[in-house]
Write an enzyme that holds these catalytic residues in place. Structure first.
Site, mmCIF file in Angstrom:
data_model
loop_
_atom_site.group_PDB
_atom_site.id
_atom_site.type_symbol
_atom_site.label_atom_id
_atom_site.label_comp_id
_atom_site.label_asym_id
_atom_site.label_seq_id
_atom_site.Cartn_x
_atom_site.Cartn_y
_atom_site.Cartn_z
ATOM 1 N N ASN A 106 0.858 -1.190 0.000
ATOM 2 C CA ASN A 106 0.000 0.000 0.000
ATOM 3 C C ASN A 106 0.888 1.231 0.000
ATOM 4 O OD1 ASN A 106 -2.416 1.543 0.232
ATOM 5 N ND2 ASN A 106 -1.989 1.838 2.412
ATOM 6 N N HIS A 108 0.815 5.069 1.435
ATOM 7 C CA HIS A 108 0.083 5.879 2.409
ATOM 8 C C HIS A 108 0.711 7.265 2.454
ATOM 9 C CE1 HIS A 108 -2.385 6.752 5.871
ATOM 10 N NE2 HIS A 108 -1.316 7.269 6.458
ATOM 11 N N SER A 135 4.726 6.805 2.314
ATOM 12 C CA SER A 135 5.362 5.526 2.660
ATOM 13 C C SER A 135 4.754 4.406 1.830
ATOM 14 C CB SER A 135 5.114 5.191 4.142
ATOM 15 O OG SER A 135 5.486 6.256 4.998
ATOM 16 N N ASP A 144 -2.605 0.454 8.120
ATOM 17 C CA ASP A 144 -1.370 1.194 7.833
ATOM 18 C C ASP A 144 -0.237 0.790 8.776
ATOM 19 O OD1 ASP A 144 -2.740 2.603 5.832
ATOM 20 O OD2 ASP A 144 -3.452 4.079 7.276
ATOM 21 N N GLU A 173 4.660 10.575 -4.548
ATOM 22 C CA GLU A 173 4.181 9.195 -4.398
ATOM 23 C C GLU A 173 4.458 8.382 -5.659
ATOM 24 O OE1 GLU A 173 0.130 8.630 -3.171
ATOM 25 O OE2 GLU A 173 0.211 10.323 -1.805
HETATM 26 C C1 GRF Z 1 -2.917 8.762 -2.667
HETATM 27 O O1 GRF Z 1 -2.647 9.933 -1.970
HETATM 28 C C2 GRF Z 1 -2.566 7.566 -1.824
HETATM 29 O O2 GRF Z 1 -1.454 7.769 -1.028
HETATM 30 C C3 GRF Z 1 -3.773 7.430 -0.970
HETATM 31 O O3 GRF Z 1 -4.857 7.705 -1.819
HETATM 32 C C4 GRF Z 1 -4.405 8.568 -2.852
HETATM 33 C C5 GRF Z 1 -4.714 7.888 -4.153
HETATM 34 O O4 GRF Z 1 -4.520 8.741 -5.248
HETATM 35 N N1 GRF Z 1 -3.818 6.124 -0.355
HETATM 36 P P1 GRF Z 1 -4.701 8.184 -6.727
HETATM 37 O O5 GRF Z 1 -6.096 7.562 -6.827
HETATM 38 O O6 GRF Z 1 -3.620 7.187 -7.010
HETATM 39 O O7 GRF Z 1 -4.592 9.386 -7.614
#
Ligand code: GRF
Length: 214
Positions: A106, A108, A135, A144, A173
């Site tokens: 995942n 996060h 993360s 988480d 991310e």
């Molecule tokens: C991201 O910020 C991720 O960290 C969180 O949800 C969001 C998903 O964004 N878990 P996306 O749908 O990939 O644009």
């Protein structure tokens, strides 16, 4: 080795797109074998062809266990090496997790173990954090709470609000998830019994992702 990725997503799917783009660019040795969603209208589904999409409304199932069993069956049928949660907004049941032990990741949006759960950006601001980030972690039965493989750090700026901070974290991310997946594909990362190894050594500290300054 080309790794097979089953992606779980509920929302816009920018992380799905980043993974697809990295594969197309030859930067990630992987294949997306399905995108699975609890939201039939999720934009994330539209990032892949119809034949790779699976979605069901949880309300159509008698309970959470029934939904998760159907999801797990569909994911298993795609024969993934890894299950990749990318904005999947339902908590996975212990029964689902047990179907893919040490094979669920995942991302996060916080520097875990800080700010588990929702509204992480506002909570980082409210706490007066000077650093925030994202993360990638193994999924276990604790929300988480699984071992963290890698993190990226983003400075909190004086004039940040939750939206500006979220946007800067999201931009980091994408390379973070791609980086971790490529390290897995290259055989550097190994997970077993809820623990993570990097080139045969136990990973006690998350790998840092260094990004060039914008
Ligand atoms: C991201 O910020 C991720 O960290 C969180 O949800 C969001 C998903 O964004 N878990 P996306 O749908 O990939 O644009």
């Amino acid at each position: 080795m080309t790794i097979r990725l089953a992606i779980l997503a509920s929302g816009r799917g920018s992380n799905v797109q980043a993974i697809l783009d990295a594969i197309a660019a030859g930067a990630l040795d992987a294949q997306v074998v399905g995108v699975f969603s609890d939201k039939p209208n999720a934009a994330a589904l539209t990032r892949v062809p119809d034949r790779l999409r699976w979605s069901r409304k949880p309300q159509q199932f008698v309970d959470r266990a029934a939904f998760d069993a159907a999801l797990a069956d569909a994911v298993e049928a795609s024969a993934p090496d890894w299950v990749v949660c990318a904005g999947y907004m339902r908590i996975l049941s212990a029964a689902f997790i047990a179907r893919f032990p040490d094979r669920i990741l995942n991302i996060h949006p916080s520097l875990l173990p800080k700010h588990k759960g929702l509204h992480t950006h506002q909570r980082a601001l409210d706490a007066g954090d000077t650093k925030h980030g994202a993360s990638v972690h193994l999924v276990n039965a604790e929300l988480d709470g699984g071992a963290v493989l890698a993190q990226v750090t983003v400075p909190v700026l004086d004039n940040d609000n939750a939206d500006t901070l979220a946007a800067r974290v999201l931009a980091c991310e994408h390379p973070l998830y791609v980086h971790v997946l490529q390290q897995i594909a290259a055989g550097h990362i190994h997970a077993a019994d809820g623990r993570v190894w990097w080139d045969g050594q136990r990973l006690f500290t998350p790998l840092p992702l260094q990004l060039p300054s914008p």
